[in-house]
Write a protein that holds these residues in place. Sequence first.
Motif, PDB file in Angstrom:
ATOM      1  N   TYR A 112      -5.162 -30.392  12.018  1.00  0.00           N
ATOM      2  CA  TYR A 112      -5.970 -30.649  10.829  1.00  0.00           C
ATOM      3  C   TYR A 112      -6.939 -29.495  10.601  1.00  0.00           C
ATOM      4  O   TYR A 112      -7.071 -28.596  11.425  1.00  0.00           O
ATOM      5  N   ALA A 113      -7.630 -29.564   9.474  1.00  0.00           N
ATOM      6  CA  ALA A 113      -8.685 -28.589   9.185  1.00  0.00           C
ATOM      7  C   ALA A 113      -9.944 -29.322   8.755  1.00  0.00           C
ATOM      8  O   ALA A 113      -9.885 -30.353   8.075  1.00  0.00           O
ATOM      9  N   VAL A 139     -10.239 -31.898   5.608  1.00  0.00           N
ATOM     10  CA  VAL A 139     -11.494 -32.442   5.108  1.00  0.00           C
ATOM     11  C   VAL A 139     -12.309 -31.281   4.570  1.00  0.00           C
ATOM     12  O   VAL A 139     -12.669 -30.360   5.321  1.00  0.00           O
ATOM     13  N   VAL A 140     -12.575 -31.310   3.262  1.00  0.00           N
ATOM     14  CA  VAL A 140     -13.302 -30.253   2.557  1.00  0.00           C
ATOM     15  C   VAL A 140     -14.710 -30.752   2.268  1.00  0.00           C
ATOM     16  O   VAL A 140     -14.892 -31.745   1.562  1.00  0.00           O
ATOM     17  N   ARG A 147     -21.398 -31.932   4.973  1.00  0.00           N
ATOM     18  CA  ARG A 147     -20.888 -30.694   5.562  1.00  0.00           C
ATOM     19  C   ARG A 147     -21.244 -30.608   7.031  1.00  0.00           C
ATOM     20  O   ARG A 147     -22.071 -31.365   7.544  1.00  0.00           O
ATOM     21  N   LYS A 148     -20.567 -29.680   7.692  1.00  0.00           N
ATOM     22  CA  LYS A 148     -20.967 -29.327   9.043  1.00  0.00           C
ATOM     23  C   LYS A 148     -22.338 -28.642   8.988  1.00  0.00           C
ATOM     24  O   LYS A 148     -22.600 -27.911   8.035  1.00  0.00           O
ATOM     25  N   SER A 159     -12.224 -40.754  11.721  1.00  0.00           N
ATOM     26  CA  SER A 159     -11.813 -42.061  11.215  1.00  0.00           C
ATOM     27  C   SER A 159     -10.669 -41.957  10.219  1.00  0.00           C
ATOM     28  O   SER A 159      -9.736 -42.778  10.237  1.00  0.00           O
ATOM     29  N   ARG A 160     -10.709 -40.960   9.364  1.00  0.00           N
ATOM     30  CA  ARG A 160      -9.677 -40.834   8.325  1.00  0.00           C
ATOM     31  C   ARG A 160      -8.299 -40.624   8.922  1.00  0.00           C
ATOM     32  O   ARG A 160      -7.298 -41.169   8.426  1.00  0.00           O
ATOM     33  N   TYR A 161      -8.227 -39.851   9.989  1.00  0.00           N
ATOM     34  CA  TYR A 161      -6.928 -39.524  10.566  1.00  0.00           C
ATOM     35  C   TYR A 161      -6.702 -40.180  11.925  1.00  0.00           C
ATOM     36  O   TYR A 161      -5.763 -39.817  12.640  1.00  0.00           O
TER      37      TYR A 161
END
Length: 208
Positions: A112-113, A139-140, A147-148, A159-161
């Motif tokens: 993932y990114a 995740v953008v 954001r980070k 959670s999403r993945y």
Amino acid sequence: MKAMNSKIKTIIFDLGGVLVDWDPMNLYKNVFETEKEARWFLDHVCTSDWNIEQDGGRLIADAVALKIAEFPGYKEQIELFYTRWEEMFKGIIEENVAIQQALIKNPNYNVYALTNWSGEKWKRSLELFPFFKDFEGVVVSGTEKTRKPFDAIYQLILSRYNIEPTTALFIDDNLDNVNAAIKNGINAVQFTGEISLKNMLSRYYINF
């Protein structure tokens, strides 16, 4: 094949600084007469703290208007930050992209990114760098309005993945982002280019 003693099942890539070479100086050294002037502009006008708010979801038009109001004498140069933003990319980091592609093809890993990136520029970014589409998910930050290095974005990708943090490895060029990932239970390493990504991954028994 993956080493049997590796616990890592998921690789999460940052993009800028890890897979693509992004630096505003790549643009502004061609805008100002001297590199010293370009550096002053990026240190005092279009700063990283200003830019990162767009990564967090602030609209580019609003950000540009705010900055022009603060530095009206630099109106033209401020506008270039996003009208010529593609010139900030020097290119891809070929060795790391090759690793990304190899990991994606390896059935032992999910890839993932997680990126700090303006949501308004993301569609164009996929055209510039088609391999961004190869991730199982991205995740953008600008799309998510966080954001980070805020905890929320790390929890979001987990959670999403349905990612188990203890079996995930996050790669970022920013130490604050790396430390935040660790705080959220994710294994994480900082890529600076001093050590090859291949060697860094080998420490986690990741083979591809």
